[in-house]
Design a protein around this motif. Structure first.
Motif, PDB file in Angstrom:
ATOM      1  N   ASP A  62       0.800  -1.034  -0.140  1.00 35.52           N
ATOM      2  CA  ASP A  62      -0.023  -0.244  -0.014  1.00 35.52           C
ATOM      3  C   ASP A  62       1.055   1.249  -0.046  1.00 35.52           C
ATOM      4  OD1 ASP A  62      -2.009   1.876   0.357  1.00 35.52           O
ATOM      5  OD2 ASP A  62      -2.777   1.265   2.075  1.00 35.52           O
ATOM      6  N   LEU A  63       1.142   2.109  -0.962  1.00 30.62           N
ATOM      7  CA  LEU A  63       1.739   3.030  -1.312  1.00 30.62           C
ATOM      8  C   LEU A  63       1.131   4.323  -1.077  1.00 30.62           C
ATOM      9  CD1 LEU A  63       4.137   2.138  -4.294  1.00 30.62           C
ATOM     10  CD2 LEU A  63       4.664   1.767  -1.753  1.00 30.62           C
ATOM     11  N   SER A  64      -0.114   4.131  -0.904  1.00 29.72           N
ATOM     12  CA  SER A  64      -0.900   5.362  -0.618  1.00 29.72           C
ATOM     13  C   SER A  64      -1.207   5.680   0.793  1.00 29.72           C
ATOM     14  CB  SER A  64      -2.421   5.027  -1.354  1.00 29.72           C
ATOM     15  OG  SER A  64      -3.131   4.291  -0.471  1.00 29.72           O
ATOM     16  N   VAL A 101     -12.658   3.989   4.388  1.00 22.86           N
ATOM     17  CA  VAL A 101     -13.014   3.883   3.030  1.00 22.86           C
ATOM     18  C   VAL A 101     -12.200   4.231   1.797  1.00 22.86           C
ATOM     19  CG1 VAL A 101     -14.492   5.580   1.332  1.00 22.86           C
ATOM     20  CG2 VAL A 101     -15.414   5.105   3.777  1.00 22.86           C
ATOM     21  N   MET A 102     -11.138   5.186   2.192  1.00 26.75           N
ATOM     22  CA  MET A 102      -9.672   4.942   0.986  1.00 26.75           C
ATOM     23  C   MET A 102      -9.118   3.733   0.965  1.00 26.75           C
ATOM     24  SD  MET A 102      -8.267   8.870   1.247  1.00 26.75           S
ATOM     25  CE  MET A 102      -8.493   9.074   2.919  1.00 26.75           C
ATOM     26  N   GLY A 103      -9.081   2.800   2.154  1.00 26.40           N
ATOM     27  CA  GLY A 103      -8.381   1.676   2.022  1.00 26.40           C
ATOM     28  C   GLY A 103      -9.338   0.843   1.366  1.00 26.40           C
ATOM     29  N   MET A 104     -10.607   0.806   1.583  1.00 23.60           N
ATOM     30  CA  MET A 104     -11.376  -0.052   0.786  1.00 23.60           C
ATOM     31  C   MET A 104     -11.455  -0.062  -0.652  1.00 23.60           C
ATOM     32  SD  MET A 104     -15.117   0.281   3.357  1.00 23.60           S
ATOM     33  CE  MET A 104     -15.026  -0.684   4.849  1.00 23.60           C
ATOM     34  N   VAL A 105     -11.250   1.258  -0.896  1.00 24.05           N
ATOM     35  CA  VAL A 105     -11.103   1.611  -2.382  1.00 24.05           C
ATOM     36  C   VAL A 105      -9.741   0.834  -3.095  1.00 24.05           C
ATOM     37  CG1 VAL A 105     -10.465   3.477  -4.300  1.00 24.05           C
ATOM     38  CG2 VAL A 105     -12.204   3.874  -2.395  1.00 24.05           C
ATOM     39  N   ASN A 106      -8.963   0.804  -2.307  1.00 25.35           N
ATOM     40  CA  ASN A 106      -7.648  -0.105  -2.766  1.00 25.35           C
ATOM     41  C   ASN A 106      -8.092  -1.582  -2.878  1.00 25.35           C
ATOM     42  OD1 ASN A 106      -6.042   2.529  -2.927  1.00 25.35           O
ATOM     43  ND2 ASN A 106      -5.372   2.260  -0.868  1.00 25.35           N
ATOM     44  N   GLY A 107      -8.539  -1.931  -1.811  1.00 27.57           N
ATOM     45  CA  GLY A 107      -8.862  -3.185  -1.646  1.00 27.57           C
ATOM     46  C   GLY A 107      -9.854  -3.889  -2.722  1.00 27.57           C
ATOM     47  N   LEU A 108     -11.018  -2.888  -3.061  1.00 22.86           N
ATOM     48  CA  LEU A 108     -11.757  -3.299  -4.079  1.00 22.86           C
ATOM     49  C   LEU A 108     -11.154  -3.273  -5.515  1.00 22.86           C
ATOM     50  CD1 LEU A 108     -15.126  -1.177  -3.080  1.00 22.86           C
ATOM     51  CD2 LEU A 108     -14.822  -4.002  -3.057  1.00 22.86           C
ATOM     52  N   SER A 114      -8.384  -7.439 -10.065  1.00 25.09           N
ATOM     53  CA  SER A 114      -7.070  -7.949 -10.358  1.00 25.09           C
ATOM     54  C   SER A 114      -5.987  -7.408 -10.637  1.00 25.09           C
ATOM     55  CB  SER A 114      -7.189  -9.280 -10.946  1.00 25.09           C
ATOM     56  OG  SER A 114      -8.205 -10.310 -10.277  1.00 25.09           O
ATOM     57  N   ILE A 115      -5.809  -5.895 -10.202  1.00 27.67           N
ATOM     58  CA  ILE A 115      -5.181  -5.252 -10.523  1.00 27.67           C
ATOM     59  C   ILE A 115      -3.780  -5.219  -9.704  1.00 27.67           C
ATOM     60  CG2 ILE A 115      -4.305  -2.800 -11.305  1.00 27.67           C
ATOM     61  CD1 ILE A 115      -7.255  -2.052 -11.697  1.00 27.67           C
ATOM     62  N   PRO A 116      -2.567  -5.136 -10.017  1.00 23.22           N
ATOM     63  CA  PRO A 116      -1.432  -5.358  -9.058  1.00 23.22           C
ATOM     64  C   PRO A 116      -1.758  -4.301  -7.959  1.00 23.22           C
ATOM     65  CG  PRO A 116      -0.660  -5.780 -11.211  1.00 23.22           C
ATOM     66  CD  PRO A 116      -1.975  -5.498 -11.688  1.00 23.22           C
ATOM     67  N   VAL A 120      -2.214   0.030  -8.093  1.00 25.70           N
ATOM     68  CA  VAL A 120      -3.509   0.597  -7.628  1.00 25.70           C
ATOM     69  C   VAL A 120      -3.369   1.582  -6.836  1.00 25.70           C
ATOM     70  CG1 VAL A 120      -5.513   0.105  -6.386  1.00 25.70           C
ATOM     71  CG2 VAL A 120      -5.020  -1.428  -7.868  1.00 25.70           C
ATOM     72  N   THR A 121      -2.318   1.251  -5.862  1.00 27.32           N
ATOM     73  CA  THR A 121      -2.030   2.524  -4.768  1.00 27.32           C
ATOM     74  C   THR A 121      -1.177   3.454  -5.296  1.00 27.32           C
ATOM     75  OG1 THR A 121      -0.169   0.904  -3.916  1.00 27.32           O
ATOM     76  CG2 THR A 121      -2.383   0.649  -2.899  1.00 27.32           C
ATOM     77  N   LEU A 122      -0.384   3.308  -6.485  1.00 26.21           N
ATOM     78  CA  LEU A 122       0.529   4.293  -6.882  1.00 26.21           C
ATOM     79  C   LEU A 122      -0.558   5.470  -7.577  1.00 26.21           C
ATOM     80  CD1 LEU A 122       3.542   3.061  -8.812  1.00 26.21           C
ATOM     81  CD2 LEU A 122       3.563   4.973  -7.048  1.00 26.21           C
TER      82      LEU A 122
END
Length: 331
Positions: A62-64, A101-108, A114-116, A120-122
């Motif tokens: 998680d780079l975000s 919520v922002m973490g959920m966006v990354n997770g979803l 199936s994006i690496p 996603v986090t960049l």
């Protein structure tokens, strides 16, 4: 001998040696009051690293987190400036919820598309930084715009330690319990250790990664409020590049980038190591720019040790399940 082979014991020993070397030049650094200040300074890094740990355990990254911290902090600061009467408890709920919520966006995005995770986090890191600029028009929220209750809460002392430090302690204890005592904690290791075998045991890889990102985001949101309240300022580039220190703390602590191996204690020690280095360099008249070189060297050494010593670790949880699945298939 087993103690000497323990990654945590070696890192703990390295921290003690580091403290002795610093104390030889500046004895006041190891005074209890100063060590408490060092731990308080390190608490945001520790909290973020704990969240990053569960993400890395699931073979993601998680780079975000720093951008999440910055956006949440700006929202909290703007909310306090507009409505200074809002209780700190409400602001804490807003911070943790927004971060989650922002973490959920990354997770979803990782789970459903199936994006690496690094891609996603960049992307979300840039988006979150852009949102800060949009909602603030690039303006700062300064100390005179914040209420005394807002800025005073992280600095309030309980049993001789600031609230900020207690949040770091509570986060560490809570994460240890979650990892060792809950099915979700064991699932983090299972998914990172062997995702294919995890599926056979009924664990959803994508769902587990989703909850890892959610937890990481919630902790980043918490840090967002604590950061801006402690330093009494919020701006677009707050905590810029801090995500690299967070990853460094995890890797130095023995969390395998390949997933499925490492301990929460290791992460705690990794964060403390970096925190001591960051606070000690100016004291002993060493340029702070050496911190980057020291951190980079420590990361390379840590990754090398992880690759040599951690092969096969973190997969014990799954071996028994794999054997049971094989037995069931042949029965």
């Amino acid at each position: 001998m087993s103690l000497l082979k323990s990654r945590e014991a070696l890192l703990g020993g390295a921290i003690l040696v580091l403290l002795v070397l610093i104390a030889s030049r500046f004895p006041g650094f190891v005074a209890p009051d100063n060590l408490a200040r060092v731990f308080t300074d390190t608490s945001p890094l520790l909290i973020l690293a704990l969240g990053q740990t569960v993400v890395i355990l699931t073979r993601c990254i998680d780079l975000s987190v720093a951008a999440n911290l910055a956006l949440t902090g700006m929202v909290c600061a703007m909310l306090n400036a507009a409505l200074p009467g809002v209780p700190v408890a409400v602001i804490l709920v807003v911070a943790v919820t927004l971060g989650a919520v922002m973490g959920m966006v990354n997770g979803l995005l990782v789970w459903t598309l199936s994006i690496p995770s690094i891609v996603v986090t960049l992307g979300t890191m840039t988006i979150y930084r852009g949102i800060i600029f949009l909602i603030s028009n690039g303006a700062w929220v300064n100390a005179h715009e914040m209420s005394d209750a807002f800025t005073g809460f992280p600095r309030a002392s309980i049993l001789g330690l600031p609230v900020l430090a207690w949040f770091g302690i509570l986060a560490a204890v809570g994460m240890m319990v979650m990892i060792s005592r809950t099915p979700l904690g064991r699932a983090f290791y299972a998914v990172g250790g062997n995702p294919h075998a995890a599926v056979y045991t009924g664990i959803s890889v994508g769902k587990t990664q989703f909850w890892a990102f959610t937890l990481s985001g919630a902790l980043a949101g918490l840090c967002g409020y604590l950061w801006v309240a402690r330093y009494a300022v919020a701006y677009v580039d707050i905590a810029g590049g801090f995500e690299l220190e967070v990853v460094a703390a995890c890797v130095i602590g023995g969390i395998s980038i390949a997933g499925g191996a490492g301990t929460i204690l290791g992460t705690i020690l990794g964060a403390l190591f970096l925190g001591i280095v960051k606070n000690a360099l100016p004291v002993v008249d060493v340029s702070p720019f050496w911190q980057m070189a020291i951190s980079g060297t420590a990361i390379i050494v840590a990754v090398t040790l992880n690759n040599r010593n951690s092969k096969g670790k973190g997969r014990i949880i799954l071996r028994r399940a794999q054997d049971q699945a094989s037995e069931g298939a042949t029965a």
